[in-house]
Design a protein around this motif. Structure first.
Motif, PDB file in Angstrom:
ATOM      1  N   ARG A  75      24.838  36.950 -12.584  1.00  0.00           N
ATOM      2  CA  ARG A  75      23.979  36.621 -13.729  1.00  0.00           C
ATOM      3  C   ARG A  75      23.947  37.768 -14.739  1.00  0.00           C
ATOM      4  NH1 ARG A  75      20.253  34.511  -9.535  1.00  0.00           N
ATOM      5  NH2 ARG A  75      20.601  32.273  -9.491  1.00  0.00           N
ATOM      6  N   ALA A  76      23.837  38.993 -14.241  1.00  0.00           N
ATOM      7  CA  ALA A  76      23.805  40.154 -15.135  1.00  0.00           C
ATOM      8  C   ALA A  76      25.135  40.285 -15.884  1.00  0.00           C
ATOM      9  CB  ALA A  76      23.508  41.420 -14.335  1.00  0.00           C
ATOM     10  N   ARG A  77      26.244  40.078 -15.176  1.00  0.00           N
ATOM     11  CA  ARG A  77      27.555  40.175 -15.820  1.00  0.00           C
ATOM     12  C   ARG A  77      27.704  39.085 -16.879  1.00  0.00           C
ATOM     13  NH1 ARG A  77      31.549  39.019 -11.886  1.00  0.00           N
ATOM     14  NH2 ARG A  77      31.720  36.961 -12.796  1.00  0.00           N
ATOM     15  N   THR A  78      27.257  37.874 -16.557  1.00  0.00           N
ATOM     16  CA  THR A  78      27.346  36.772 -17.515  1.00  0.00           C
ATOM     17  C   THR A  78      26.512  37.072 -18.759  1.00  0.00           C
ATOM     18  OG1 THR A  78      27.699  35.189 -15.740  1.00  0.00           O
ATOM     19  CG2 THR A  78      26.948  34.295 -17.828  1.00  0.00           C
ATOM     20  N   ALA A  79      25.303  37.577 -18.573  1.00  0.00           N
ATOM     21  CA  ALA A  79      24.444  37.917 -19.706  1.00  0.00           C
ATOM     22  C   ALA A  79      25.075  39.025 -20.557  1.00  0.00           C
ATOM     23  CB  ALA A  79      23.065  38.340 -19.218  1.00  0.00           C
ATOM     24  N   ALA A  80      25.666  40.010 -19.906  1.00  0.00           N
ATOM     25  CA  ALA A  80      26.306  41.107 -20.643  1.00  0.00           C
ATOM     26  C   ALA A  80      27.522  40.598 -21.413  1.00  0.00           C
ATOM     27  CB  ALA A  80      26.714  42.212 -19.679  1.00  0.00           C
ATOM     28  N   GLU A  81      28.303  39.729 -20.798  1.00  0.00           N
ATOM     29  CA  GLU A  81      29.468  39.174 -21.493  1.00  0.00           C
ATOM     30  C   GLU A  81      29.036  38.307 -22.663  1.00  0.00           C
ATOM     31  OE1 GLU A  81      31.538  37.148 -18.364  1.00  0.00           O
ATOM     32  OE2 GLU A  81      32.484  38.977 -17.631  1.00  0.00           O
ATOM     33  N   ARG A  82      27.978  37.519 -22.485  1.00  0.00           N
ATOM     34  CA  ARG A  82      27.467  36.673 -23.558  1.00  0.00           C
ATOM     35  C   ARG A  82      27.003  37.544 -24.721  1.00  0.00           C
ATOM     36  NH1 ARG A  82      23.424  33.968 -20.990  1.00  0.00           N
ATOM     37  NH2 ARG A  82      24.831  32.321 -20.376  1.00  0.00           N
ATOM     38  N   LEU A  86      28.845  36.931 -28.381  1.00  0.00           N
ATOM     39  CA  LEU A  86      28.119  36.162 -29.390  1.00  0.00           C
ATOM     40  C   LEU A  86      27.477  37.066 -30.445  1.00  0.00           C
ATOM     41  CD1 LEU A  86      26.365  33.629 -27.007  1.00  0.00           C
ATOM     42  CD2 LEU A  86      28.328  33.191 -28.492  1.00  0.00           C
ATOM     43  N   PRO A  87      27.380  36.557 -31.652  1.00  0.00           N
ATOM     44  CA  PRO A  87      26.696  37.348 -32.688  1.00  0.00           C
ATOM     45  C   PRO A  87      25.207  37.463 -32.365  1.00  0.00           C
ATOM     46  CG  PRO A  87      27.327  35.179 -33.537  1.00  0.00           C
ATOM     47  CD  PRO A  87      27.903  35.302 -32.160  1.00  0.00           C
ATOM     48  N   PRO A  88      24.556  38.500 -32.876  1.00  0.00           N
ATOM     49  CA  PRO A  88      23.142  38.737 -32.548  1.00  0.00           C
ATOM     50  C   PRO A  88      22.210  37.590 -32.923  1.00  0.00           C
ATOM     51  CG  PRO A  88      24.059  40.614 -33.725  1.00  0.00           C
ATOM     52  CD  PRO A  88      25.102  39.548 -33.727  1.00  0.00           C
ATOM     53  N   ARG A  93      22.584  33.307 -27.287  1.00  0.00           N
ATOM     54  CA  ARG A  93      22.465  34.668 -26.771  1.00  0.00           C
ATOM     55  C   ARG A  93      21.275  34.837 -25.838  1.00  0.00           C
ATOM     56  NH1 ARG A  93      24.542  39.855 -29.745  1.00  0.00           N
ATOM     57  NH2 ARG A  93      23.683  41.232 -28.200  1.00  0.00           N
ATOM     58  N   ARG A  94      20.298  33.937 -25.971  1.00  0.00           N
ATOM     59  CA  ARG A  94      19.133  34.012 -25.089  1.00  0.00           C
ATOM     60  C   ARG A  94      19.573  33.715 -23.664  1.00  0.00           C
ATOM     61  NH1 ARG A  94      16.845  30.510 -29.045  1.00  0.00           N
ATOM     62  NH2 ARG A  94      17.090  28.893 -27.498  1.00  0.00           N
ATOM     63  N   PRO A  95      18.996  34.406 -22.685  1.00  0.00           N
ATOM     64  CA  PRO A  95      19.348  34.107 -21.294  1.00  0.00           C
ATOM     65  C   PRO A  95      18.852  32.723 -20.908  1.00  0.00           C
ATOM     66  CG  PRO A  95      17.560  35.697 -21.376  1.00  0.00           C
ATOM     67  CD  PRO A  95      18.016  35.470 -22.797  1.00  0.00           C
ATOM     68  N   PRO A  96      19.542  32.060 -19.992  1.00  0.00           N
ATOM     69  CA  PRO A  96      19.094  30.741 -19.555  1.00  0.00           C
ATOM     70  C   PRO A  96      17.741  30.851 -18.862  1.00  0.00           C
ATOM     71  CG  PRO A  96      20.840  31.535 -18.127  1.00  0.00           C
ATOM     72  CD  PRO A  96      20.700  32.521 -19.261  1.00  0.00           C
TER      73      PRO A  96
END
Length: 109
Positions: A75-82, A86-88, A93-96
C-alpha cells in the motif's frame, strides 16, 4: 517447514521471531519423530496436544503478521508511486479509503 515464510534480512526483530518459531517447531518435530511436508503432523492427545495447539497458534499468528506487513508495504509503495506519477491537483492522488477496519469484510463475489 518451507511454508513458514522467512523474513527479509533487513528486519532484525522479525528475524529473531522467525528463528525462535523455527527452533520451537524443529524441537517439537524432533521430539515427536515428525517428518514430511506436514509441519506438526496430526494433533496428539493430552499435554502434547496443548503444545501442538500453542505451536499451531504461533505459526498462524506469525503468518498473519507477515501478510499484514507485506500488505502495508504494498500500500505504501502504491501510494508513493501514485504521488510520483500524478499531478498534485489530481483527485486520484488521494489515498483510497481504508477498508481494513476491524470487523470489516470485503464484499463476496
Amino acid at each position: 517447514m518451507e511454508e513458514i515464510t522467512a523474513p527479509g534480512a533487513d528486519d532484525a526483530d522479525e528475524q529473531r521471531t522467525y528463528t525462535k518459531l523455527i527452533t520451537a517447531v524443529s524441537d517439537y518435530r524432533r521430539r515427536h519423530h515428525r517428518a514430511g511436508p506436514d509441519v506438526l503432523g496430526p494433533r496428539p492427545q493430552g499435554l502434547d496436544g496443548e503444545e501442538w495447539d500453542h505451536l499451531t497458534d504461533a505459526i498462524d499468528l506469525y503468518t498473519h503478521a507477515r501478510v499484514q506487513r507485506r500488505l502495508e508495504q504494498m500500500r505504501a509503495r502504491t501510494a508513493a508511486e501514485r504521488a510520483a506519477i500524478l499531478p498534485p491537483t489530481s483527485p486520484l492522488r488521494r489515498p483510497p479509503p481504508d477498508t481494513h477496519r476491524p470487523g470489516h469484510r470485503p464484499p463476496s463475489r
